[in-house]
Design a protein around this motif. Structure first.
Motif, PDB file in Angstrom:
ATOM      1  N   PHE A 187       0.837  -1.199   0.000  1.00  0.00           N
ATOM      2  CA  PHE A 187       0.000   0.000   0.000  1.00  0.00           C
ATOM      3  C   PHE A 187       0.873   1.250   0.000  1.00  0.00           C
ATOM      4  CE2 PHE A 187      -2.943   3.196   1.517  1.00  0.00           C
ATOM      5  CZ  PHE A 187      -4.162   2.812   0.986  1.00  0.00           C
ATOM      6  N   ALA A 188       1.906   1.271   0.833  1.00  0.00           N
ATOM      7  CA  ALA A 188       2.801   2.434   0.899  1.00  0.00           C
ATOM      8  C   ALA A 188       3.475   2.674  -0.445  1.00  0.00           C
ATOM      9  CB  ALA A 188       3.836   2.222   1.992  1.00  0.00           C
ATOM     10  N   ASN A 189       3.943   1.619  -1.089  1.00  0.00           N
ATOM     11  CA  ASN A 189       4.598   1.764  -2.387  1.00  0.00           C
ATOM     12  C   ASN A 189       3.630   2.297  -3.443  1.00  0.00           C
ATOM     13  OD1 ASN A 189       6.879   0.695  -1.204  1.00  0.00           O
ATOM     14  ND2 ASN A 189       6.720  -1.308  -2.194  1.00  0.00           N
ATOM     15  N   GLU A 190       2.440   1.720  -3.476  1.00  0.00           N
ATOM     16  CA  GLU A 190       1.462   2.125  -4.481  1.00  0.00           C
ATOM     17  C   GLU A 190       0.995   3.558  -4.237  1.00  0.00           C
ATOM     18  OE1 GLU A 190      -1.479  -0.909  -4.162  1.00  0.00           O
ATOM     19  OE2 GLU A 190      -0.096  -2.473  -4.839  1.00  0.00           O
ATOM     20  N   LEU A 191       0.871   3.931  -2.976  1.00  0.00           N
ATOM     21  CA  LEU A 191       0.450   5.288  -2.639  1.00  0.00           C
ATOM     22  C   LEU A 191       1.527   6.291  -3.048  1.00  0.00           C
ATOM     23  CD1 LEU A 191      -1.845   6.863  -1.335  1.00  0.00           C
ATOM     24  CD2 LEU A 191      -0.720   6.546   0.875  1.00  0.00           C
ATOM     25  N   THR A 192       2.777   5.950  -2.823  1.00  0.00           N
ATOM     26  CA  THR A 192       3.879   6.825  -3.236  1.00  0.00           C
ATOM     27  C   THR A 192       3.862   7.053  -4.736  1.00  0.00           C
ATOM     28  OG1 THR A 192       5.242   6.047  -1.384  1.00  0.00           O
ATOM     29  CG2 THR A 192       6.384   7.088  -3.217  1.00  0.00           C
ATOM     30  N   ASP A 193       3.581   6.007  -5.495  1.00  0.00           N
ATOM     31  CA  ASP A 193       3.528   6.128  -6.956  1.00  0.00           C
ATOM     32  C   ASP A 193       2.302   6.909  -7.424  1.00  0.00           C
ATOM     33  OD1 ASP A 193       5.856   4.668  -7.225  1.00  0.00           O
ATOM     34  OD2 ASP A 193       4.823   2.761  -7.565  1.00  0.00           O
ATOM     35  N   ALA A 194       1.211   6.862  -6.648  1.00  0.00           N
ATOM     36  CA  ALA A 194      -0.053   7.445  -7.097  1.00  0.00           C
ATOM     37  C   ALA A 194      -0.166   8.937  -6.837  1.00  0.00           C
ATOM     38  CB  ALA A 194      -1.218   6.721  -6.421  1.00  0.00           C
ATOM     39  N   TRP A 242       6.205  11.753   5.331  1.00  0.00           N
ATOM     40  CA  TRP A 242       6.489  10.577   6.165  1.00  0.00           C
ATOM     41  C   TRP A 242       5.372   9.558   6.033  1.00  0.00           C
ATOM     42  CZ3 TRP A 242       4.474  14.988   8.544  1.00  0.00           C
ATOM     43  CH2 TRP A 242       3.291  14.802   9.273  1.00  0.00           C
ATOM     44  N   ILE A 243       5.728   8.304   6.312  1.00  0.00           N
ATOM     45  CA  ILE A 243       4.763   7.195   6.337  1.00  0.00           C
ATOM     46  C   ILE A 243       5.001   6.414   7.622  1.00  0.00           C
ATOM     47  CG2 ILE A 243       4.010   5.056   5.238  1.00  0.00           C
ATOM     48  CD1 ILE A 243       4.736   6.244   2.550  1.00  0.00           C
ATOM     49  N   ILE A 301       9.512   4.061  -1.011  1.00  0.00           N
ATOM     50  CA  ILE A 301       8.720   5.256  -0.721  1.00  0.00           C
ATOM     51  C   ILE A 301       9.503   6.542  -0.988  1.00  0.00           C
ATOM     52  CG2 ILE A 301       7.183   4.111   0.908  1.00  0.00           C
ATOM     53  CD1 ILE A 301       8.893   5.211   3.194  1.00  0.00           C
ATOM     54  N   GLY A 302      10.490   6.464  -1.836  1.00  0.00           N
ATOM     55  CA  GLY A 302      11.233   7.649  -2.235  1.00  0.00           C
ATOM     56  C   GLY A 302      11.912   8.325  -1.063  1.00  0.00           C
ATOM     57  N   ASP A 303      11.716   9.644  -0.965  1.00  0.00           N
ATOM     58  CA  ASP A 303      12.348  10.421   0.097  1.00  0.00           C
ATOM     59  C   ASP A 303      11.495  10.525   1.353  1.00  0.00           C
ATOM     60  OD1 ASP A 303      14.610  10.946  -1.456  1.00  0.00           O
ATOM     61  OD2 ASP A 303      13.688  12.718  -2.371  1.00  0.00           O
ATOM     62  N   ALA A 304      10.368   9.850   1.387  1.00  0.00           N
ATOM     63  CA  ALA A 304       9.512   9.905   2.573  1.00  0.00           C
ATOM     64  C   ALA A 304      10.224   9.271   3.767  1.00  0.00           C
ATOM     65  CB  ALA A 304       8.192   9.181   2.317  1.00  0.00           C
ATOM     66  N   GLU A 305      10.058   9.862   4.933  1.00  0.00           N
ATOM     67  CA  GLU A 305      10.609   9.284   6.155  1.00  0.00           C
ATOM     68  C   GLU A 305       9.730   8.120   6.597  1.00  0.00           C
ATOM     69  OE1 GLU A 305      10.660  12.452   8.936  1.00  0.00           O
ATOM     70  OE2 GLU A 305      12.153  13.640   7.842  1.00  0.00           O
ATOM     71  N   GLU A 362      16.929   2.567   7.713  1.00  0.00           N
ATOM     72  CA  GLU A 362      16.705   3.835   8.403  1.00  0.00           C
ATOM     73  C   GLU A 362      15.224   4.013   8.717  1.00  0.00           C
ATOM     74  OE1 GLU A 362      17.579   8.620   7.735  1.00  0.00           O
ATOM     75  OE2 GLU A 362      18.558   7.119   6.481  1.00  0.00           O
ATOM     76  N   PHE A 363      14.902   4.292   9.966  1.00  0.00           N
ATOM     77  CA  PHE A 363      13.514   4.531  10.346  1.00  0.00           C
ATOM     78  C   PHE A 363      13.475   5.255  11.682  1.00  0.00           C
ATOM     79  CE2 PHE A 363      14.788   0.318  11.785  1.00  0.00           C
ATOM     80  CZ  PHE A 363      14.410   0.287  13.123  1.00  0.00           C
ATOM     81  N   GLY A 364      12.379   5.979  11.893  1.00  0.00           N
ATOM     82  CA  GLY A 364      12.101   6.576  13.185  1.00  0.00           C
ATOM     83  C   GLY A 364      11.149   5.694  13.962  1.00  0.00           C
ATOM     84  N   VAL A 365      10.883   6.070  15.194  1.00  0.00           N
ATOM     85  CA  VAL A 365      10.021   5.248  16.045  1.00  0.00           C
ATOM     86  C   VAL A 365       8.847   6.066  16.564  1.00  0.00           C
ATOM     87  CG1 VAL A 365      11.914   3.743  16.719  1.00  0.00           C
ATOM     88  CG2 VAL A 365      11.394   5.746  18.115  1.00  0.00           C
ATOM     89  N   ALA A 366       7.769   5.367  16.870  1.00  0.00           N
ATOM     90  CA  ALA A 366       6.554   5.982  17.396  1.00  0.00           C
ATOM     91  C   ALA A 366       5.744   4.907  18.095  1.00  0.00           C
ATOM     92  CB  ALA A 366       5.739   6.607  16.260  1.00  0.00           C
ATOM     93  N   THR A 367       4.644   5.304  18.719  1.00  0.00           N
ATOM     94  CA  THR A 367       3.724   4.297  19.226  1.00  0.00           C
ATOM     95  C   THR A 367       2.996   3.654  18.056  1.00  0.00           C
ATOM     96  OG1 THR A 367       1.994   5.969  19.499  1.00  0.00           O
ATOM     97  CG2 THR A 367       3.328   5.435  21.444  1.00  0.00           C
TER      98      THR A 367
END
Length: 223
Positions: free
Chosen positions: A123-130, A137-138, A160-164, A192-197
């Motif tokens: 979904f993330a990949n397809e959304l980035t392309d769309a 960020w995602i 996801i390109g340059d999206a964090e 590389e990734f950030g963290v969240a709940t």
């Protein structure tokens, strides 16, 4: 400012043919609210996050009796991606925009437990392309019991390109130690990734908020 996608609200609160008639009306009202915020807040001070949750109920359950069904013809995921991309593209390019992909949170439980991160990745990949504008960020959820390679392996296909990328792997129940296990597992598959709940803080018990913030501080410092 976080907003549920129009798809999420229509899918959660309406049924049958009503959804086809209500969707464009509700979508226009949400976009009108967005335009009001954009007019009131300077673009450089603003970030918009679209929350996609019901979308994954449709993806995971539409083929099963009693599942969440689409109200459009054609490919199910294409319809979901197109609707989410439309919401993202409503945000001006000089305003940060993020997307939170989610499996729901009812009494701190998902409506469906993801088998792995494959549907989230696709979904993330397809959304980035769309989208016609870049996504800032995602955010992807990580269930508390998943510190295994099988869950994170699909992230190797993330594009996801340059999206964090932020992984929702912080849970109040097991704090820093649990987050550390999930970070170690994730790190074997994505660099590389950030963290969240996993699903924000709003549904946690009232007295848990401070501990969640403290866990974020410790975990983020270790990143």
């Amino acid at each position: 400012m976080a907003l549920p996608t129009p798809t999420a609200v229509i899918g959660a609160f309406f049924t049958g043919e009503d959804r086809q008639a209500i969707e464009p009306v509700y979508r226009d009202l949400v976009y009108r609210e967005l335009d009001g915020v954009l007019a009131a807040v300077p673009n450089h001070d603003l970030a918009i996050q679209w929350d996609c949750a019901v979308e994954f109920a449709v993806i995971e359950t539409h083929a099963h009796p009693g599942g969440s069904t689409p109200w459009w013809t054609g490919d199910v995921r294409e319809g979901l991606v197109a609707r989410a991309a439309d919401a993202i593209d409503r945000v001006p390019t000089d305003v940060e925009v993020g997307v939170r992909l989610c499996y729901g949170d009812v009494s701190e439980r998902h409506f469906v437990e993801p088998r792995d991160a494959a549907n989230l990745t696709h979904f993330a990949n397809e959304l980035t392309d769309a989208t016609t504008r870049p996504i800032t960020w995602i955010h992807l959820p990580v269930p508390i019991e998943r510190d295994d390679d099988a869950y994170f392996a699909p992230l190797e296909e993330l594009a996801i390109g340059d999206a964090e990328l932020y992984l929702g792997l912080v849970h109040r129940e097991d704090g820093v130690a649990g987050a550390a296990r999930r970070i170690e597992a994730a790190g074997r598959h994505v660099e590389e990734f950030g963290v969240a709940t996993e699903c924000g803080i709003g549904r946690a018990p009232q007295d848990a908020t401070e501990d969640i913030f403290r866990t974020h501080v410790v975990v983020a410092a270790g990143r």
